[in-house]
Scaffold this active site. Structure first.
Site, short mmCIF file in Angstrom:
data_model
loop_
_atom_site.label_atom_id
_atom_site.label_comp_id
_atom_site.label_asym_id
_atom_site.label_seq_id
_atom_site.Cartn_x
_atom_site.Cartn_y
_atom_site.Cartn_z
N THR A 7 0.80 -1.20 0.00
CA THR A 7 0.00 0.00 0.00
C THR A 7 0.84 1.26 0.00
OG1 THR A 7 -1.75 -1.06 1.25
CG2 THR A 7 -1.85 1.30 1.09
N LYS A 39 -8.14 0.39 -2.38
CA LYS A 39 -7.86 0.94 -1.05
C LYS A 39 -8.29 2.40 -0.92
CE LYS A 39 -3.85 -2.00 -1.24
NZ LYS A 39 -2.41 -1.99 -1.41
N GLY A 51 -8.55 6.83 1.90
CA GLY A 51 -7.67 5.74 1.52
C GLY A 51 -7.07 5.15 2.78
N SER A 130 3.70 1.68 2.91
CA SER A 130 5.09 1.28 2.69
C SER A 130 5.82 2.18 1.69
CB SER A 130 5.15 -0.18 2.22
OG SER A 130 4.41 -0.35 1.04
#
Length: 180
Positions: A7, A39, A51, A130
């Site tokens: 993500t 997402k 999100g 990430s």
């Protein structure tokens, strides 16, 4: 136990538009489990976009709770988010949820965390997940160009996908007209 990774979620405001973009990759260890997860979505009556980064089931639970708060406090994104953050910290079930959220309406953008944070990002740009810092840096570099908000978000997300192995180029982008 394997750790779920993945993500990149990015938000920015520019010239009357607010954008939230998210990639579609979900990974388990070094394996891509899904490449087209959604997402980013609209919330409430379509006047809020959001999100998430983190565990998918946890994030959907939080989205549902936020939608309930938005119904309880219509047109008051900050109030709804503060109330959700209070619940998130104090509720025995919710406090175990592992996710972060970016949400925006016409007037403000907020970051919500499980530690009770409800923060408005500086410079109207924020990245989580990430690859969030990669997308954030790219968006900051592009914000002063002639590019519009959605183009900046797409380019920044593409840069994050080139750098972060837990981020891909399958994007979902939601946009709202902004008051600023």
């Amino acid at each position: 136990m394997e750790i779920w990774h993945g993500t990149t979620i990015l938000t920015l405001r520019k010239k009357g538009r607010v954008v939230i973009a998210g990639d579609g990759q979900v990974s388990l260890g070094a394996t891509v489990i899904k490449s087209n997860a959604r997402k980013v979505r609209t919330l409430g009556r379509g006047d809020v976009i959001g999100g998430f980064a983190g565990a998918t089931a946890d994030a959907f639970t939080l989205f549902e709770r936020l939608e309930a708060k938005l119904e309880q406090y219509p047109g008051q994104l900050t109030r709804a988010c503060v109330e959700l953050a209070k619940d998130w910290r104090t509720d025995r079930f919710l406090r175990r949820l592992e996710a972060m959220m970016l949400v925006a309406d016409r007037e403000r953008t907020l970051v919500l965390t499980g530690t009770g944070d409800v923060l408005e990002p500086e410079q109207d740009i924020m990245g989580i997940g990430s690859g969030g810092n990669y997308a954030l840096a790219a968006a900051r570099a592009l914000i002063d160009t002639d590019l519009d908000a959605e183009t900046i978000a797409r380019k920044a997300m593409a840069i994050a996908a080139e750098i972060c192995v837990y981020t891909n180029g399958n994007l979902v982008v939601e946009t709202l007209e902004s008051a600023r």
